[in-house]
Design an enzyme around this catalytic site. Structure first.
Site, short mmCIF file in Angstrom:
data_model
loop_
_atom_site.label_atom_id
_atom_site.label_comp_id
_atom_site.label_asym_id
_atom_site.label_seq_id
_atom_site.Cartn_x
_atom_site.Cartn_y
_atom_site.Cartn_z
CG HIS A 1 -2.09 0.91 1.06
ND1 HIS A 1 -2.04 2.27 1.25
CD2 HIS A 1 -3.34 0.63 0.66
CE1 HIS A 1 -3.23 2.79 0.99
NE2 HIS A 1 -4.04 1.82 0.63
CG ASP B 1 -8.34 -4.48 -2.82
OD1 ASP B 1 -7.55 -3.57 -3.12
OD2 ASP B 1 -9.57 -4.33 -2.76
C1 SDX Z 1 -6.20 -0.05 -3.10
O1 SDX Z 1 -4.38 4.51 -2.32
C2 SDX Z 1 -5.35 3.90 -1.67
O2 SDX Z 1 -5.79 4.32 -0.62
C3 SDX Z 1 -5.90 2.66 -2.38
C4 SDX Z 1 -6.92 1.83 -1.60
C5 SDX Z 1 -8.20 2.60 -1.36
O3 SDX Z 1 -8.89 2.29 -0.38
O4 SDX Z 1 -8.55 3.46 -2.22
O5 SDX Z 1 -6.37 1.43 -0.35
C6 SDX Z 1 -7.34 0.58 -2.38
O6 SDX Z 1 -5.97 0.27 -4.23
C7 SDX Z 1 -5.33 -1.01 -2.35
C8 SDX Z 1 -4.13 -1.52 -3.21
C9 SDX Z 1 -4.65 -2.63 -4.15
N1 SDX Z 1 -3.59 -3.00 -5.10
C10 SDX Z 1 -2.93 -4.16 -4.99
O7 SDX Z 1 -3.07 -4.98 -4.08
C11 SDX Z 1 -1.95 -4.42 -6.15
C12 SDX Z 1 -0.64 -4.96 -5.59
N2 SDX Z 1 0.01 -3.86 -4.84
C13 SDX Z 1 1.02 -3.09 -5.53
O8 SDX Z 1 0.92 -2.98 -6.91
C14 SDX Z 1 1.48 -1.86 -4.75
O9 SDX Z 1 1.77 -2.26 -3.48
C15 SDX Z 1 0.57 -0.64 -4.70
C16 SDX Z 1 0.13 -0.23 -6.05
C17 SDX Z 1 -0.59 -0.89 -3.84
C18 SDX Z 1 1.38 0.50 -4.06
O10 SDX Z 1 2.43 0.76 -4.93
P1 SDX Z 1 3.53 1.89 -4.61
O11 SDX Z 1 3.23 2.61 -3.35
O12 SDX Z 1 3.69 2.70 -5.87
O13 SDX Z 1 4.81 1.04 -4.32
P2 SDX Z 1 5.86 0.62 -5.41
O14 SDX Z 1 5.16 0.05 -6.61
O15 SDX Z 1 6.79 1.75 -5.60
O16 SDX Z 1 6.59 -0.60 -4.66
C19 SDX Z 1 7.69 -0.38 -3.76
C20 SDX Z 1 8.48 -1.69 -3.79
C21 SDX Z 1 8.89 -2.10 -5.21
O17 SDX Z 1 10.03 -2.94 -5.11
P3 SDX Z 1 11.53 -2.25 -5.34
O18 SDX Z 1 11.46 -1.55 -6.68
O19 SDX Z 1 11.71 -1.27 -4.18
O20 SDX Z 1 12.47 -3.43 -5.30
O21 SDX Z 1 7.66 -2.75 -3.30
C22 SDX Z 1 7.45 -3.72 -4.34
C23 SDX Z 1 7.77 -3.01 -5.65
O22 SDX Z 1 8.18 -3.95 -6.62
N3 SDX Z 1 6.04 -4.11 -4.26
C24 SDX Z 1 5.59 -5.35 -4.45
C25 SDX Z 1 4.21 -5.27 -4.24
N4 SDX Z 1 3.86 -4.01 -3.93
C26 SDX Z 1 5.01 -3.29 -3.95
N5 SDX Z 1 6.23 -6.49 -4.78
C27 SDX Z 1 5.45 -7.61 -4.89
N6 SDX Z 1 4.11 -7.61 -4.68
C28 SDX Z 1 3.46 -6.48 -4.36
N7 SDX Z 1 2.15 -6.47 -4.17
#
Ligand code: SDX
Length: 431
Positions: A315, A372
């Site tokens: 998140h 989720d």
């Molecule tokens: C919702 O914003 C809100 O409030 C949203 C929400 C709401 O109520 O409206 O809470 C609802 O959208 C919840 C999130 C649902 N999405 C998912 O579950 C999809 C999987 N999650 C990711 O795609 C991610 O965690 C996000 C999109 C939720 C957040 O992404 P960020 O903050 O942009 O983080 P990032 O992509 O920059 O990740 C930071 C690091 C990266 O690794 P490095 O480059 O540092 O090595 O963490 C890793 C990412 O690769 N990472 C993950 C991951 N989430 C982040 N690696 C594997 N699996 C994951 N789920």
């Protein structure tokens, strides 16, 4: 009109660029969040800030929802989400978010009557459903139908329309969203639509329209209603997430409520946002099909050569735990036990959570289950099909979207949202 105000502060920060020093006022939130007011940055220095994904940028002052991501705190209008989920109904929480206070008994009764008497849609709109293929994703249908609703409110074109009239239209949209959602489901399975019934409350009527048929009335199970009520409450608002920011940006051009909400529905659909609840179940089902080995999916999520992400994990704001995920997990256990359902997806989800929370990759990146991760298992237990999960999320988030659209409309400033950019394209080229 309740215009959000920051704490009075005379603090400033100095931004030194080259030989120039710009004094930026510091804005302090009610919970002591701090922001640099850089409103004069470009006019005084020619510089803009760059912040991909707006991770460090506040787009507005808002009095609706407060999140403390480090401590897993979520409050609607100052009230902790745990108390609202435990003690209030979704309709009461919608009233709190939109109008700024929990309804008195008479306000609640009037609001409920307004929702009950306005849940039908114009018969011409019912015919519109027939023009869409049954394979149409319900989020596409929902977004199309919500913006189409604006055609039935010519008064929206009146710039002098007062908020009293707008509040009635707001209640009508809240009432109709269930009907549009249920009808899109019925059309997708080739069943006749089921009209709402006056005797049912908000969530009951939705379940009735979803699962009753012309020959059988859906038996309302209070545990199922309570579970769905809590799911909607937990999704009702979340400050400036992608879809809410979309609603605000579209609304800032003075587009009407329906157009702004329709845009928010499209933003929510993405798998990185609200579409994740559908993606989580599809991920869990594939793991179950392949033997239920959670470690494989953990390794895949860590593999940078793969675009795979552990859906339902991580998140932008919550860096310890998502308070909603904790509540949803409890609801999940309770409802499946009550319904006598032994869902292998739940077992796999728990194994994944246990393995991930011990794994350095997830620990270092502060990746925890989000809202989720378990919600889809509850919706599946209720009988809601996977492609309707994000529609349920949209139904829950509607009061939050409306509250932010209304707060922005009532703001004295009313600036259209228009970010800047850094141009990195072709240099001057003559033809
Ligand atoms: C919702 O914003 C809100 O409030 C949203 C929400 C709401 O109520 O409206 O809470 C609802 O959208 C919840 C999130 C649902 N999405 C998912 O579950 C999809 C999987 N999650 C990711 O795609 C991610 O965690 C996000 C999109 C939720 C957040 O992404 P960020 O903050 O942009 O983080 P990032 O992509 O920059 O990740 C930071 C690091 C990266 O690794 P490095 O480059 O540092 O090595 O963490 C890793 C990412 O690769 N990472 C993950 C991951 N989430 C982040 N690696 C594997 N699996 C994951 N789920």
């Amino acid at each position: 009109m309740n215009t959000p105000k920051s704490k009075q502060s005379i603090e400033t920060a100095k931004v030194i660029i080259g030989g120039q020093t710009l004094s930026c006022p510091i804005i302090t939130g009610i919970e002591n969040e701090k922001a640099l007011d850089i409103s004069e940055l470009r006019s005084k220095t020619g510089f803009v800030t760059y912040d991909e994904g707006y991770s460090n940028t506040a787009s507005c002052l808002s009095g609706i929802t407060y999140i403390d991501g480090e401590n897993g705190i979520l409050r609607y209008r100052g009230i902790p989400i745990e108390e609202l989920a435990q003690k209030r109904t979704f309709v009461e929480v919608a009233h709190l978010l939109i109008f700024g206070h929990l309804p008195s008994e008479s306000e609640r009764s009037d609001f409920s009557k307004l929702l009950t008497s306005n849940c039908m849609i114009h018969d011409n709109m019912v015919k519109l459903f027939d023009s869409l293929p049954s394979s149409s994703h319900p989020m596409a249908t929902l977004s199309a139908m919500v913006v189409t609703l604006s055609a039935y409110y010519p008064e929206l074109a009146n710039p002098e329309m007062d908020m009293g009239q707008m509040n009635k239209i707001i209640a009508e949209l809240l009432a109709k969203i269930r009907t549009l959602a249920a009808y899109s489901y019925k059309k997708s399975i080739g069943e006749p639509i089921i009209y709402p019934k006056r005797k049912y409350k908000y969530v009951e009527n939705f379940l009735h329209m979803m699962f009753s048929t012309p020959v059988d009335e859906y038996p309302i199970d209070q545990e199922v209603v309570d579970a769905l009520e809590k799911i909607l409450i937990l999704h009702a608002d979340h400050e400036q997430n992608c879809s809410t920011s979309t609603v605000r940006l579209v609304g800032s051009s003075q587009a009407n409520l329906f157009a702004s909400i329709s845009a928010g529905i499209c933003a929510l659909w993405g798998p990185l946002h609200g579409g994740a609840n559908q993606a989580v179940i599809e991920m869990l089902e594939s793991i179950v099909r392949e033997g239920g080995d959670a470690t494989k999916v953990i390794e895949k999520a860590k593999d940078k050569s793969s675009s795979f992400r552990l859906m339902g994990f991580g998140h932008r704001i919550y860096k310890n735990f998502d308070p909603r995920a904790n509540i949803i997990k409890e609801i999940c256990d309770k409802l499946l036990a009550k319904l006598g359902i032994n869902d292998p997806c739940l077992e796999v989800a728990k194994q994944i959570e246990e393995a991930a929370l011990k794994d350095d990759y997830f620990i270092q990146r502060k990746l925890y289950p989000n809202v989720d991760f378990y919600s889809g298992i509850i919706l599946r237990a209720i009988g809601i099909p996977t492609n309707m999960f994000t529609v349920i999320f949209a139904m829950g988030r509607l009061p939050g979207w409306i509250a932010h659209w209304k707060e922005q409309c009532e703001s004295p400033k009313k600036k259209i949202g228009r970010p800047r950019q850094i141009y990195v394209g072709a240099p001057l080229t003559h033809i």
